[in-house]
Design a protein around this motif. Structure first.
Motif, PDB file in Angstrom:
ATOM      1  N   GLY A 185     -27.867   0.432   7.340  1.00  0.00           N
ATOM      2  CA  GLY A 185     -27.190  -0.845   7.116  1.00  0.00           C
ATOM      3  C   GLY A 185     -26.186  -0.756   5.981  1.00  0.00           C
ATOM      4  N   ALA A 186     -26.577  -0.110   4.876  1.00  0.00           N
ATOM      5  CA  ALA A 186     -25.661   0.067   3.746  1.00  0.00           C
ATOM      6  C   ALA A 186     -24.494   0.972   4.125  1.00  0.00           C
ATOM      7  CB  ALA A 186     -26.416   0.640   2.553  1.00  0.00           C
ATOM      8  N   GLU A 189     -21.876  -1.020   5.925  1.00  0.00           N
ATOM      9  CA  GLU A 189     -21.102  -1.799   4.949  1.00  0.00           C
ATOM     10  C   GLU A 189     -20.101  -0.906   4.218  1.00  0.00           C
ATOM     11  OE1 GLU A 189     -22.243  -5.456   2.038  1.00  0.00           O
ATOM     12  OE2 GLU A 189     -23.399  -3.603   1.778  1.00  0.00           O
ATOM     13  N   ARG A 195     -23.070  -5.883   7.047  1.00  0.00           N
ATOM     14  CA  ARG A 195     -24.437  -5.420   7.232  1.00  0.00           C
ATOM     15  C   ARG A 195     -25.045  -6.112   8.452  1.00  0.00           C
ATOM     16  NH1 ARG A 195     -27.952  -3.147   3.242  1.00  0.00           N
ATOM     17  NH2 ARG A 195     -26.840  -2.471   1.366  1.00  0.00           N
ATOM     18  N   GLU A 198     -30.441  -9.304   8.603  1.00  0.00           N
ATOM     19  CA  GLU A 198     -31.739  -8.787   8.192  1.00  0.00           C
ATOM     20  C   GLU A 198     -32.665  -9.919   7.798  1.00  0.00           C
ATOM     21  OE1 GLU A 198     -33.036  -5.040   5.658  1.00  0.00           O
ATOM     22  OE2 GLU A 198     -32.425  -6.662   4.312  1.00  0.00           O
ATOM     23  N   HIS A 300     -33.865  -6.316  12.002  1.00  0.00           N
ATOM     24  CA  HIS A 300     -32.411  -6.213  11.948  1.00  0.00           C
ATOM     25  C   HIS A 300     -31.816  -6.587  13.304  1.00  0.00           C
ATOM     26  CE1 HIS A 300     -33.754  -3.233   8.845  1.00  0.00           C
ATOM     27  NE2 HIS A 300     -32.834  -3.864   8.157  1.00  0.00           N
TER      28      HIS A 300
END
Length: 473
Positions: A185-186, A189, A195, A198, A300
């Motif tokens: 996810g990071a 980004e 992202r 979540e 997610h």
């Protein structure tokens, strides 16, 4: 047919890679931990190091739903697991015939093959290593995503990954199977995207567990379900491989008074208080008390407000959603999710990246997410119930589904039909509504279980438990 990168060589990553390779794709698995498994179960248990998996030597059990899927899709993994000493058993047959009513046609659905996690993962890795078109690269750390021209505005299109040292590996599709602490996810980004959506909350459970080994090849008598609920805590008793098994207490991480269970003497003394589980501690321990906490429920979603946050990448299993492991559903849900991806790729290839991401999201939401939501609801109720126990109160809720869950649990030992319904749900072979849909089942459950004690299985009250722990330390 596509070039696919699978991030993570845990069970879900290995299974996904094998399923996709059998469909003709070329699959490379990237795993950050360096050490490969050996080919001997005892050495795997004692020596194989997986620092990227903090629960690697914690309690583990494979549900009949997982075994059913593996038997259909990857039977060689089951064969290898048995060759490594895995236990083939029927969870229903473990119970006394006086409770089950004897064997019936259809009870074979409760069969499974199980083992400690290192042995299980070693068996899957052994089969993956000899699977055509699967390559496993260990000691490779993915540091970022490689991207190409965007397919959708503001959504990076992933065309591979960047690994330690700056080298790039290209792919038609990247599958995130890095588990509950996925860094992807990071990375999305950092690549200029949003992202994924979540949802995160501390599951609130803590586990105090030990493993044991039989000296004569016998296994303790099964006098209750694998997961039994009592005042302030639950008890897990899980058969494993090579004459071993695991036993664990599951309680609230906020319950400071039960932290004495970290002490082996207190742990053993506490287990003796539970008549349906005490026999599981009457063997040679092969571990001290293992403690794991800080486990988060995470979910997610990669389509946010109707738009994908990324293309060329999907997440499966725990990298997508994960819950409290005491119900043992993670491997089964991960296997289901891997099959969803495999089946979708038969119709929608990586050369249709937007359609692939949207359809994977739609199918995940309709077929897999309900299992996550169902598990999360159970966790919340059980934690609230334990909190009420600690406060000396009775847990009250307006949620009728929890009342039915409690009634089903209480009624199961009293009627063979209800017992089969309960074990079917616990085995993830059906959902509670499906189990209760059988003619007359709701009436039986309510008659036998609606007015049962909060904890129908004999065990100590909280004061007795705390006194035993304090005395034994």
């Amino acid at each position: 047919m596509a070039e696919i990168l699978v991030l993570g060589a845990g069970l879900n990553g290995l299974v996904t890679a094998m399923l996709l390779a059998r469909d003709g794709h070329s699959v490379t698995i990237l795993e950050r931990d360096e050490a490969p498994p050996g080919n001997d179960a005892e050495n795997v248990w004692l020596e194989w190091q997986r620092p990227g998996v903090n629960q690697f030597r914690q309690l583990h059990f494979m549900l009949p739903r997982w075994r059913t899927l593996m038997q259909r899709e990857l039977p060689a993994v089951l064969d290898q697991l048995i060759a490594f000493g895995g236990s083939r058993l029927n969870v229903f047959d473990q119970l006394p015939a006086t409770v089950t009513g004897g064997r019936r046609d259809g009870d074979e659905r409760f069969e499974t093959v199980t083992a400690r996690r290192p042995v299980l993962e070693a068996a899957a890795a052994t089969v993956a290593q000899r699977t055509h078109a699967v390559s496993i690269r260990r000691g490779v750390k993915v540091t970022g995503l490689l991207t190409g021209p965007a397919i959708i505005a503001a959504a990076p299109h992933v065309t591979g990954v960047v690994i330690d040292g700056g080298a790039v590996l290209r792919a038609d599709l990247v599958v995130d199977a890095t588990g509950r602490r996925s860094p992807v996810g990071a990375m999305i980004e950092s690549a200029g995207g949003r992202r994924p959506h979540e949802e995160r909350e501390d599951s609130g459970f803590v586990y105090y567990a030990r493993h044991f080994r039989s000296t004569d090849g016998s296994r303790p008598a099964v006098l209750g379900p694998l997961l039994q609920h009592f005042d302030s805590l639950s008890v897990l008793t899980l058969p494993a491989d090579n004459n071993t098994w695991g036993v664990g207490f599951t309680t609230s991480a906020r319950d400071k008074q039960l932290r004495g269970l970290r002490d082996a003497s207190a742990w053993q003394a506490a287990l003796k208080l539970y008549p349906t589980a005490a026999q599981w501690g009457e063997a040679d321990p092969i571990t001290d008390v293992q403690v794991i906490s800080g486990i988060e429920d995470r979910y997610h979603r990669y389509v946010v407000d109707g738009e994908p946050v990324v293309t060329g990448l999907v997440a499966i299993g725990d990298a997508w959603a994960c819950t409290n492991p005491s119900l043992g559903r993670g491997a089964s849900i991960g296997m289901l999710h891997a099959c969803v991806l495999r089946d979708l790729l038969r119709d929608v290839g990586p050369d249709q990246p937007e359609k692939l991401v949207r359809r994977f999201d739609e199918i995940t939401e309709s077929t897999v997410t309900p299992l996550y939501r169902m598990t999360l609801a159970f966790d919340r109720h059980r934690l609230n119930e334990i909190a009420a126990d600690v406060a000396g109160e009775t847990y009250q809720t307006s949620d009728a589904s929890w009342a039915m869950t409690k009634a089903l649990y209480a009624a199961a030992p009293q009627d063979p039909d209800v017992l089969r319904a309960y074990v079917s749900v616990a085995s993830m072979l059906c959902t509670p509504p499906e189990a209760l849909a059988a003619p007359g089942m709701v009436a039986k459950v309510l008659t036998l279980g609606a007015n049962a004690p909060q904890y129908p299985t004999p065990g100590p009250n909280r004061a007795e438990l705390l006194a035993t722990i304090a005395t034994a330390r």
